[in-house]
Design an enzyme around this catalytic site. Structure first.
Site, PDB file in Angstrom:
ATOM      1  N   ASP A  80      17.838  -0.782   0.535  1.00 27.61           N
ATOM      2  CA  ASP A  80      17.170  -2.088   0.397  1.00 27.61           C
ATOM      3  C   ASP A  80      15.659  -1.910   0.593  1.00 27.61           C
ATOM      4  O   ASP A  80      15.230  -1.294   1.573  1.00 27.61           O
ATOM      5  CB  ASP A  80      17.754  -3.025   1.478  1.00 27.61           C
ATOM      6  CG  ASP A  80      17.368  -4.473   1.278  1.00 27.61           C
ATOM      7  OD1 ASP A  80      17.098  -4.863   0.124  1.00 27.61           O
ATOM      8  OD2 ASP A  80      17.362  -5.224   2.278  1.00 27.61           O
ATOM      9  N   GLU A 132      11.731  -4.872  -8.362  1.00 23.80           N
ATOM     10  CA  GLU A 132      11.320  -6.256  -8.046  1.00 23.80           C
ATOM     11  C   GLU A 132      10.013  -6.599  -8.734  1.00 23.80           C
ATOM     12  O   GLU A 132       9.088  -5.797  -8.782  1.00 23.80           O
ATOM     13  CB  GLU A 132      11.187  -6.420  -6.523  1.00 23.80           C
ATOM     14  CG  GLU A 132      10.723  -7.825  -6.111  1.00 23.80           C
ATOM     15  CD  GLU A 132      10.924  -8.140  -4.634  1.00 23.80           C
ATOM     16  OE1 GLU A 132      11.902  -7.643  -4.035  1.00 23.80           O
ATOM     17  OE2 GLU A 132      10.106  -8.896  -4.084  1.00 23.80           O
TER      18      GLU A 132
HETATM   19  P1  13P Z   1      17.583 -13.112   4.392  1.00 26.65           P
HETATM   20  O1  13P Z   1      16.480 -12.910   5.395  1.00 26.65           O
HETATM   21  O2  13P Z   1      17.502 -14.489   3.779  1.00 26.65           O
HETATM   22  O3  13P Z   1      18.934 -12.844   4.937  1.00 26.65           O
HETATM   23  O4  13P Z   1      17.322 -12.080   3.174  1.00 26.65           O
HETATM   24  C1  13P Z   1      17.720 -10.747   3.294  1.00 26.65           C
HETATM   25  C2  13P Z   1      17.195  -9.883   2.194  1.00 26.65           C
HETATM   26  O5  13P Z   1      16.670 -10.328   1.195  1.00 26.65           O
HETATM   27  C3  13P Z   1      17.377  -8.424   2.368  1.00 26.65           C
HETATM   28  O6  13P Z   1      16.778  -7.696   1.345  1.00 26.65           O
HETATM   29  O1  G3H Z   2      14.620  -7.729   3.459  1.00 25.97           O
HETATM   30  C1  G3H Z   2      14.670  -7.132   4.513  1.00 25.97           C
HETATM   31  C2  G3H Z   2      15.944  -7.050   5.267  1.00 25.97           C
HETATM   32  O2  G3H Z   2      16.187  -8.275   5.914  1.00 25.97           O
HETATM   33  C3  G3H Z   2      15.929  -5.856   6.185  1.00 25.97           C
HETATM   34  O3  G3H Z   2      15.117  -6.063   7.274  1.00 25.97           O
HETATM   35  O4  G3H Z   2      13.539  -4.133   7.342  1.00 25.97           O
HETATM   36  O5  G3H Z   2      14.095  -5.449   9.407  1.00 25.97           O
HETATM   37  O6  G3H Z   2      15.791  -3.915   8.391  1.00 25.97           O
HETATM   38  P1  G3H Z   2      14.595  -4.799   8.160  1.00 25.97           P
HETATM   39 ZN    ZN Z   3      14.966  -8.531   0.613  1.00 25.53          ZN
END
Ligand code: 13P
Ligand code: G3H
Ligand code: ZN
Length: 305
Positions: A80, A132
């Protein structure tokens, strides 16, 4: 079974349902998400941020990949918000089947160039890629059109971006934002913009910042001593509509964090003498699982595995 992100998301977009990408940082979250997916017969995406990989290290990536292989439903293990080519390579080496390269804060040409480079590396080893375009930001409904245009995803640019990069799925900015404070009341979502993007981009679309921030969880968190301000999330109807317009991957992190922490607070508050971690992590894991199961119902992915 461990599959690529595209395998899961292509079918979701074609058949008009959404698949949850749930952020995990520890064993309890991985177990909660996979158990929920198996009980719901739903495909699922385990999302690990760079922060998660730093916190959980090899223990977390091994657990995610190996348990995904054993799962009785399709599971993709996904990076992610990968911030660099190097970060993506680390995820590929760890056995991930989906990676995100997030260069949305760069100018268009740099975003194209850096994304293209990641697509070449990932595709060479059979892994699919999320990119993105646009800035994730909570937007007030009354904000001027040109101000919205400056932040949110431009449909024609999205079409060109996907052609030039070869990315497999696209995260769009349509008004959602990360975290527990997404705007006042019912946060604004630009559905007409999403519709225009979806007409030009046949690839699965991705919605970040999609947590609902349910009042019930906010209140339980508060009642057990947690401090949280005017929290607000995305209305379930707005999620359903986004799915009907082409969103196939829906990211959820905040709702799971809230559920987990609220239950830990509540359990320890009620049992001040307790110091066996299993006694408070167990109920917290159950609470995460329940949130994941209900998100799967909302997204329409139940029974699709
Ligand atoms: P939320 O903060 O709305 O749960 O979004 C999470 C997200 O987009 C992780 O990439
Ligand atoms: O979009 C981000 C996610 O909520 C992950 O958050 O970078 O704190 O693990 P993090
Ligand atoms: Zn995100």
């Amino acid at each position: 079974m461990l599959v690529t992100g595209l395998e899961i998301l292509k079918r979701a977009r074609e058949e008009g349902y959404g698949v949850g990408a749930f952020n995990v940082n520890n064993m309890e979250f991985v177990q909660a998400v996979l158990e929920a997916a198996e009980e719901q017969r739903s495909p699922v995406i385990l999302a690990l941020s760079e922060g998660a990989m730093k916190y959980g290290g090899r223990a977390l990536t091994l657990m995610a990949v190996e348990l995904a292989k054993e799962a009785r439903v399709p599971v993709a293990v996904h990076l992610d918000h990968g911030s660099s080519y190097e970060s993506v390579l680390r995820a590929l080496r760890a056995g991930f089947t989906s990676v995100m390269i997030d260069k949305s804060h760069e100018d268009f040409e740099t975003n194209v160039k850096e994304t293209r480079r990641v697509v070449e590396a990932a595709h060479a080893v059979g892994v699919t890629v999320e990119a993105e375009l646009g800035r994730l930001a909570g937007i007030e409904e009354h904000v001027a059109v040109d101000e919205k245009d400056a932040l949110l995803t431009n449909p024609e640019e999205a079409r060109i971006f996907m052609e030039k990069t070869g990315a497999d799925y696209l995260a769009v900015a349509i008004g959602t934002s990360h975290g527990a404070y997404k705007g006042k009341g019912r946060p604004f979502i630009d559905h007409p913009r999403l519709e225009r993007i979806a007409k030009l981009v046949p690839a699965p679309l991705v919605l970040h910042g999609a947590s609902a921030v349910p009042l019930e969880l906010v209140e339980r968190f508060r009642a057990s001593g947690g401090e949280i301000g005017e929290a607000a999330g995305i209305h379930p109807e707005d999620i359903r509509k986004a799915i009907s317009l082409g969103v196939a991957k829906i990211n959820t992190d905040t709702d799971l964090r809230l559920a987990f922490t609220a239950l830990i607070r509540e359990t320890l508050h009620k049992n001040p003498k307790e110091f066996d971690p299993r006694k408070y992590l167990g109920p917290a894991r159950e609470a995460v699982k329940e949130v994941v199961k209900s998100r799967m119902e909302l997204f329409g992915s139940v029974g699709r595995a």
